[in-house]
Design an enzyme around this catalytic site. Structure first.
Site, PDB file in Angstrom:
ATOM      1  N   LYS A 161       0.843  -1.193   0.000  1.00  0.00           N
ATOM      2  CA  LYS A 161       0.000   0.000   0.000  1.00  0.00           C
ATOM      3  C   LYS A 161       0.879   1.243   0.000  1.00  0.00           C
ATOM      4  O   LYS A 161       1.784   1.373   0.845  1.00  0.00           O
ATOM      5  CB  LYS A 161      -0.901   0.001   1.239  1.00  0.00           C
ATOM      6  CG  LYS A 161      -1.930  -1.128   1.243  1.00  0.00           C
ATOM      7  CD  LYS A 161      -3.025  -0.885   0.222  1.00  0.00           C
ATOM      8  CE  LYS A 161      -4.196  -1.842   0.397  1.00  0.00           C
ATOM      9  NZ  LYS A 161      -5.251  -1.586  -0.601  1.00  0.00           N
ATOM     10  N   ASP A 189      -0.401  -0.579  -4.557  1.00  0.00           N
ATOM     11  CA  ASP A 189      -1.769  -0.061  -4.557  1.00  0.00           C
ATOM     12  C   ASP A 189      -1.762   1.337  -3.958  1.00  0.00           C
ATOM     13  O   ASP A 189      -1.569   1.499  -2.751  1.00  0.00           O
ATOM     14  CB  ASP A 189      -2.693  -0.981  -3.754  1.00  0.00           C
ATOM     15  CG  ASP A 189      -4.154  -0.567  -3.878  1.00  0.00           C
ATOM     16  OD1 ASP A 189      -4.436   0.459  -4.539  1.00  0.00           O
ATOM     17  OD2 ASP A 189      -5.016  -1.272  -3.321  1.00  0.00           O
ATOM     18  N   GLU A 217      -2.080  -0.595  -8.789  1.00  0.00           N
ATOM     19  CA  GLU A 217      -3.534  -0.404  -8.674  1.00  0.00           C
ATOM     20  C   GLU A 217      -3.891   1.052  -8.414  1.00  0.00           C
ATOM     21  O   GLU A 217      -3.255   1.705  -7.580  1.00  0.00           O
ATOM     22  CB  GLU A 217      -4.047  -1.183  -7.453  1.00  0.00           C
ATOM     23  CG  GLU A 217      -4.649  -2.515  -7.735  1.00  0.00           C
ATOM     24  CD  GLU A 217      -5.200  -3.118  -6.455  1.00  0.00           C
ATOM     25  OE1 GLU A 217      -6.166  -2.584  -5.880  1.00  0.00           O
ATOM     26  OE2 GLU A 217      -4.644  -4.140  -6.026  1.00  0.00           O
ATOM     27  N   ASP A 242      -9.196  -0.200  -9.648  1.00  0.00           N
ATOM     28  CA  ASP A 242      -9.914  -0.803  -8.515  1.00  0.00           C
ATOM     29  C   ASP A 242     -11.120   0.073  -8.158  1.00  0.00           C
ATOM     30  O   ASP A 242     -12.239  -0.218  -8.583  1.00  0.00           O
ATOM     31  CB  ASP A 242      -8.975  -0.996  -7.319  1.00  0.00           C
ATOM     32  CG  ASP A 242      -9.666  -1.682  -6.152  1.00  0.00           C
ATOM     33  OD1 ASP A 242     -10.843  -2.074  -6.294  1.00  0.00           O
ATOM     34  OD2 ASP A 242      -9.053  -1.825  -5.066  1.00  0.00           O
ATOM     35  N   LYS A 266     -14.105  -6.977  -7.121  1.00  0.00           N
ATOM     36  CA  LYS A 266     -14.433  -7.346  -5.744  1.00  0.00           C
ATOM     37  C   LYS A 266     -15.949  -7.521  -5.645  1.00  0.00           C
ATOM     38  O   LYS A 266     -16.701  -6.678  -6.151  1.00  0.00           O
ATOM     39  CB  LYS A 266     -13.992  -6.249  -4.761  1.00  0.00           C
ATOM     40  CG  LYS A 266     -12.480  -6.043  -4.724  1.00  0.00           C
ATOM     41  CD  LYS A 266     -12.117  -4.863  -3.828  1.00  0.00           C
ATOM     42  CE  LYS A 266     -10.609  -4.670  -3.811  1.00  0.00           C
ATOM     43  NZ  LYS A 266     -10.220  -3.402  -3.153  1.00  0.00           N
TER      44      LYS A 266
HETATM   45 MG   LIG Z   1      -7.017  -1.612  -4.292  1.00  0.00          MG
END
Ligand SMILES: [Mg+2]
Length: 363
Positions: A161, A189, A217, A242, A266
């Site tokens: 992240k 991400d 991402e 995303d 997702k």
């Molecule tokens: Mg993500």
């Protein structure tokens, strides 16, 4: 086989360590469970978790949608009208994708239990699954420690992240890169944390340093599709959507317009397995590969996502580590190092017995 009842429960599940991204810090999740019961006593389970800053769904809104329009749309109907029921769940209210996902999972669970096959068999596949491990955004030193711990635990792909303070991001990845074997792949991400020109600059610098980056991402804000395309067209590294991807309509736009190289699907964003299947197929038709991901959410809904990922030919990447963060009982998945093992029981499955969690001192 008539659907006789729909019940909803919820519980709070603490995380072993706080989960930090450019959007939020979570220390626990609210887990919503929905149970539908057929007239012969077979039950189907589904689950969801609220994520205000991503889906906008709250605990209260998920409960209200399930007990209100979704329940009204499916009670008294025959589960063998399976596809029509899934469509009714999607059309009974606007938004509420997390609640719809929970209901869609419960219908898939009930239906595959009724025909007595595991969900991945019903969907038609049995791919071997492995997951990356997520490293939350923090100081470069803490992130490096967490990355080394994940590699020691057997993870060969790390999802890092970034984006919380972009000026630190190159240092973060440099330190992690130096501390782990070069064959370990990194997924970055940014969770919308960069601006488009800044993203291009950061990614070019990372490319010049030869980090082993598999893809990046959501570099820019979800609404900035022009920015997403700007970045995609100017870097060699693959770019994945995303937060810019929720619905089938979003997928159509993103893949037809070549806004990104890859999609992160997702269930909580798209409304369940049936919508996820459509998105993956739309992407496949335009040569865009997909990852299955999840929110911080219950093991049961991640398990449903894993069955989908095992079956759809266009799911090439797997981000299924959320259950390893939960400080609670394991449900339907088994983890062995980075391998994710599906239940072979009918439906999404039942409670498994072995569990390898992340270490509480990993960060
Ligand atoms: Mg993500």
């Amino acid at each position: 086989m008539i659907i006789k009842n729909l019940e909803v429960k919820h519980e709070t599940i603490p995380l072993k360590v706080p989960f930090k991204t450019a959007l939020r810090t979570a220390t626990e999740i609210e887990s919503v469970e929905v149970i539908i019961t057929l007239e012969n006593g077979i039950t189907g389970r589904g689950a969801a978790a609220p994520t205000y800053v991503i889906t906008g769904d709250s605990l209260e809104s998920i409960l209200a949608a399930l007990k209100g329009p979704i329940k009204a749309a499916i009670i008294g109907r025959d589960v063998k009208e399976f596809q029509l029921l899934l469509q009714s769940v999607q059309s009974c209210c606007v938004g509420n994708t997390s609640a719809k996902a929970a209901a869609d999972i419960a219908l898939h669970d009930a239906y595959s239990r009724l025909i007595e096959v595991p969900l991945h068999t019903y969907l038609g596949g049995k791919k071997t699954l492995s997951t990356c491990m997520t490293i939350g955004v923090d100081t470069p030193e803490k992130m490096t420690k967490a990355a080394k711990s994940a590699v020691a635990d057997g993870f060969q792909v790390l999802k890092i992240k970034v984006g919380a303070n972009p000026e630190l991001d190159i240092e973060r990845i440099q330190k992690i890169h130096e501390a782990i074997p070069s064959y370990i792949k990194l997924r970055l991400d940014a969770n919308q944390g960069w601006r488009a020109k800044q993203a291009v600059q950061i990614i070019h610098e990372m490319e010049s340093r030869n980090f082993n980056i598999e893809f990046i991402e959501q570099p820019v804000p979800s609404y900035d599709l022009d920015g997403l395309k700007f970045v995609t067209n100017r870097v060699s590294t693959l770019i994945m959507a995303d937060e810019s991807l929720f619905s089938v309509k979003d997928a159509l736009k993103l893949v037809a317009g070549r806004y990104v190289d890859l999609l992160n699907i997702k269930l909580m964003k798209c409304g369940g397995i049936n919508e996820a299947w459509k998105i993956a197929s739309i992407a496949e038709a335009n040569g865009v590969g997909c990852m299955i991901g999840s929110m911080m959410e219950p093991c049961f809904s991640v398990g449903a996502a894993a069955h989908f990922a095992a079956a759809h030919p266009n799911i090439h990447y797997f981000d299924l580590d959320a259950p390893l963060w939960l400080d609670g009982d394991l449900d339907v998945l088994t983890y062995h190092r980075d391998q994710v093992i599906l239940s072979a029981l009918p439906g999404v499955g039942d409670v498994q017995t072995t569990f390898q969690g992340i270490k509480k001192d990993a960060t």
